[in-house]
Design an enzyme around this catalytic site. Structure first.
Site, PDB file in Angstrom:
ATOM      1  N   TRP A   1       3.743  -9.931 -26.743  1.00 11.87           N
ATOM      2  CA  TRP A   1       3.357 -12.134 -26.760  1.00 11.87           C
ATOM      3  C   TRP A   1       3.485 -13.042 -25.895  1.00 11.87           C
ATOM      4  CZ3 TRP A   1       6.911  -9.507 -29.647  1.00 11.87           C
ATOM      5  CH2 TRP A   1       7.969 -10.463 -30.037  1.00 11.87           C
ATOM      6  N   ASP A   2       3.922 -14.312 -25.729  1.00 12.83           N
ATOM      7  CA  ASP A   2       4.256 -14.561 -24.672  1.00 12.83           C
ATOM      8  C   ASP A   2       4.217 -14.169 -23.038  1.00 12.83           C
ATOM      9  OD1 ASP A   2       4.502 -16.622 -27.312  1.00 12.83           O
ATOM     10  OD2 ASP A   2       5.768 -17.414 -26.115  1.00 12.83           O
TER      11      ASP A   2
ATOM     12  N   SER B   1      10.646 -17.200 -24.788  1.00 18.71           N
ATOM     13  CA  SER B   1      10.045 -17.606 -23.154  1.00 18.71           C
ATOM     14  C   SER B   1      10.916 -18.684 -22.800  1.00 18.71           C
ATOM     15  CB  SER B   1       8.709 -19.162 -23.545  1.00 18.71           C
ATOM     16  OG  SER B   1       8.018 -17.241 -23.674  1.00 18.71           O
TER      17      SER B   1
ATOM     18  N   ARG C   1      13.266 -24.917 -26.392  1.00 20.25           N
ATOM     19  CA  ARG C   1      13.008 -23.669 -25.801  1.00 20.25           C
ATOM     20  C   ARG C   1      11.882 -23.799 -24.777  1.00 20.25           C
ATOM     21  NH1 ARG C   1      11.269 -22.623 -31.112  1.00 20.25           N
ATOM     22  NH2 ARG C   1       9.063 -22.831 -31.163  1.00 20.25           N
ATOM     23  N   ASP C   2      12.353 -22.432 -23.671  1.00 24.20           N
ATOM     24  CA  ASP C   2      10.654 -22.515 -23.111  1.00 24.20           C
ATOM     25  C   ASP C   2      10.720 -22.947 -21.774  1.00 24.20           C
ATOM     26  OD1 ASP C   2       9.980 -20.771 -25.402  1.00 24.20           O
ATOM     27  OD2 ASP C   2       8.272 -22.254 -26.044  1.00 24.20           O
TER      28      ASP C   2
ATOM     29  N   GLU D   1       4.902 -26.325 -27.110  1.00 23.29           N
ATOM     30  CA  GLU D   1       5.556 -25.423 -26.548  1.00 23.29           C
ATOM     31  C   GLU D   1       5.048 -24.837 -25.403  1.00 23.29           C
ATOM     32  OE1 GLU D   1       6.624 -22.706 -29.891  1.00 23.29           O
ATOM     33  OE2 GLU D   1       4.983 -22.936 -30.391  1.00 23.29           O
TER      34      GLU D   1
HETATM   35  C1  FRU Z   1       5.265 -19.374 -28.312  1.00 20.23           C
HETATM   36  C2  FRU Z   1       7.170 -19.288 -29.101  1.00 20.23           C
HETATM   37  C3  FRU Z   1       7.659 -19.748 -28.094  1.00 20.23           C
HETATM   38  C4  FRU Z   1       9.103 -19.025 -27.992  1.00 20.23           C
HETATM   39  C5  FRU Z   1       7.983 -17.271 -28.441  1.00 20.23           C
HETATM   40  C6  FRU Z   1       9.203 -16.939 -29.881  1.00 20.23           C
HETATM   41  O1  FRU Z   1       4.609 -17.826 -29.234  1.00 20.23           O
HETATM   42  O2  FRU Z   1       6.892 -19.487 -29.944  1.00 20.23           O
HETATM   43  O3  FRU Z   1       7.575 -21.394 -27.936  1.00 20.23           O
HETATM   44  O4  FRU Z   1       9.656 -18.698 -26.745  1.00 20.23           O
HETATM   45  O5  FRU Z   1       6.660 -17.964 -29.447  1.00 20.23           O
HETATM   46  O6  FRU Z   1       8.562 -15.840 -30.454  1.00 20.23           O
END
Ligand code: FRU
Length: 508
Positions: free
Chosen positions: A78-79, A169, A250-251, A343
């Protein structure tokens, strides 16, 4: 773009720049976000997108190809992000393109929706400088394995009784030669046998250093053992897990600002500091112009519970060259009483303008506890899943939301007259593409990558793989999908190209 009557005007935003150290936070207001509903076509039939096509990601076919391990089994991703330099250019390394992604194992006994508490950082590589049409349909990324040694990400937590630690992330800077500084979110979960929290999850922003190597056969990495904790929320600008057990923190994404040479900044996802539910919505959060006939009153909006959704985009500045010590600055954007999540924020520079892009969900818009959560007729704040964008004259600005003042830059096709449902089971009447992609990241030249989540309604096919890249034409306060790019606007799957070659130091 069609705009319905019966909605307020968007707030006035000057785009004026402030010093990064100043205490000014731009607001994505309720007046701004209501432009999203004002642009939604009430006559769009069930299953159709009600949002303007200019701001909607083209539909991804349900028979998309997937990324696999060398033996052909799928690895969920995913990310995703690349190797970047200080100004977010994407670097190839010794003739290879490299991506980092949150990954999970589809054969480990949990569903794709349960992946978040199992996320590990993985990497993939492919030869640079190959035109998209000469690559395999899935983008041709070769899975290189996990980035961190097992157990490395948990080391920073004082309370070692966690049930899992996840690696969320994220961004990766390629520094001098082959040194990598990987910025990510370590989250410790403390759960019981039913997978319920016994203590709130503990998210922290962390940096770890490694090395990247490559030869003609591929790419590998070493290091990432020592973890440097960079930031935990302060409770004033950024909400803590004690103030809100569901806090979003986060991120991390780091960059240098040409206007402030020698400094490194970070943007990240946060929530406005204060006890959950105790902070009220203000007239500034609502943002109505004087005399607007459709203005709401802050006390009523608060009483309806909109103050449970308090997203912000945080800013921090590095205090040392190794980027291991950071200091919080006030947030650069808040979405108080509008949405709870902004995000994977990033700063994107073009034509002297500073664009702030961030991803958000339809389900995290402010509705309040008393509001029917299944019937959109009762929702005041609404908008699709996707990328939201803001433009200003500096990293701290009175940011103006893009596209009719709404903020929507690239949404999944969604019909706002129908409910949401879930990725696994979208609501009846909803577009089959409402969950098609997420975690979009805007790359140099306006290319946007993302991952496929779920396509189809009611027969859903789940993704966990890279989406087709799309192209946004970004200029001034507008960002429009380029439907002449690729096939009706869809480029190649997983097309995440480097736009710059890393200068490799001569051997000592
Ligand atoms: C976005 C998110 C990010 C996080 C991750 C967790 O897709 O929510 O903010 O780091 O997915 O899976």
């Amino acid at each position: 773009v069609l705009r319905l009557p019966g909605f307020p005007a968007p707030s006035i935003h000057s785009q004026r720049a402030y010093d990064p150290e100043e205490n000014f936070t731009a607001r994505w207001t309720r007046a701004d976000a209501l432009q999203l509903r004002a642009m939604s076509d009430p006559d769009a039939p069930a299953g159709a997108n009600s949002m303007p096509p200019e701001y909607s990601m083209p539909e991804i076919p349900q028979d998309f190809p997937i990324l696999t391990e060398p033996d052909g089994t799928q690895v969920w991703v995913w990310d995703t992000w690349t190797l970047t330099d200080a100004v977010s250019d994407q670097l190839s390394f010794k003739g290879w393109e490299v991506i980092f992604a949150l990954t999970a194992d589809p054969n480990a006994g949990y569903t794709f929706d349960a992946r978040h508490t199992h996320a590990r950082l993985g990497f993939f590589y492919r030869k640079a400088d190959v035109p998209a049409e000469q690559r395999p349909e899935n983008g041709g990324w070769i899975y290189g394995g996990l980035v961190f040694p097992d157990g490395a990400a948990g080391a920073i937590f004082e309370d070692q009784t966690f049930t899992t630690v996840t690696e969320w992330s994220g961004s990766t800077r390629l520094m001098d030669g082959n040194k990598l500084r990987l910025f990510y979110t370590a989250v410790a979960f403390y759960r019981n046998a039913n997978d319920e929290d016994i203590k709130p999850a503990d998210p922290r922003i962390v940096q770890t250093e490694g090395r990247i190597f490559a030869d003609e056969n591929g790419v590998w990495m070493t290091g990432f053992r020592d973890q440097h904790q960079l930031l935990v929320p302060d409770g004033t600008y950024y909400q803590t897990k004690e103030q809100n057990p569901f806090v979003n923190f986060r991120d991390p994404f780091t960059f240098e600002d040409p206007a402030h040479p020698g400094k490194t900044y970070m943007v990240f996802e946060g929530n406005t500091g204060g006890q959950r539910g105790a902070v009220t919505c203000t007239a500034a959060d609502l943002g109505y112009r004087d005399g607007d006939a459709y203005a709401e009153d802050p006390a009523t909006v608060t009483a309806n519970g909109a103050n449970f959704q308090m997203a912000n985009v945080g800013l921090a500045v590095a205090e040392n060259k190794a980027l291991t010590q950071w200091r919080f600055l006030p947030p650069i954007l808040s979405g108080n009483c509008v949405n709870d999540q902004t995000e994977r924020p990033q700063i994107y520079l073009e034509n002297g303008k500073y664009y702030l892009f961030t991803i958000s969900h339809r389900s995290t818009f402010a509705r309040g506890p008393g509001v029917d959560s299944t019937d959109p007729r009762f929702w005041y704040m609404d908008g699709p899943d996707g990328v939201y964008g803001f433009v200003g004259n500096g990293i701290r600005s009175d940011f103006q939301p893009l596209n009719e003042g709404s903020g929507l830059a690239l949404g999944n096709p969604t019909n706002l007259a129908y409910g949401i449902g879930t990725s696994a089971a979208p609501a009846e009447g909803q577009s089959p593409y409402t969950f098609q992609a997420y975690s979009h990241y805007v790359m140099p030249n306006g290319l946007v990558e993302s991952f496929i989540d779920a396509i189809g309604n009611p027969d859903v096919r789940r993704g966990g793989t890279l989406a087709p890249t799309v192209h946004l034409s970004i200029a001034g306060a507008s960002a429009v999908v380029d439907r002449s790019y690729g096939d009706g606007g869809l480029g190649a799957y997983g097309d995440i190209p480097a736009n710059k070659v890393q200068p490799v130091d001569p051997a000592p």
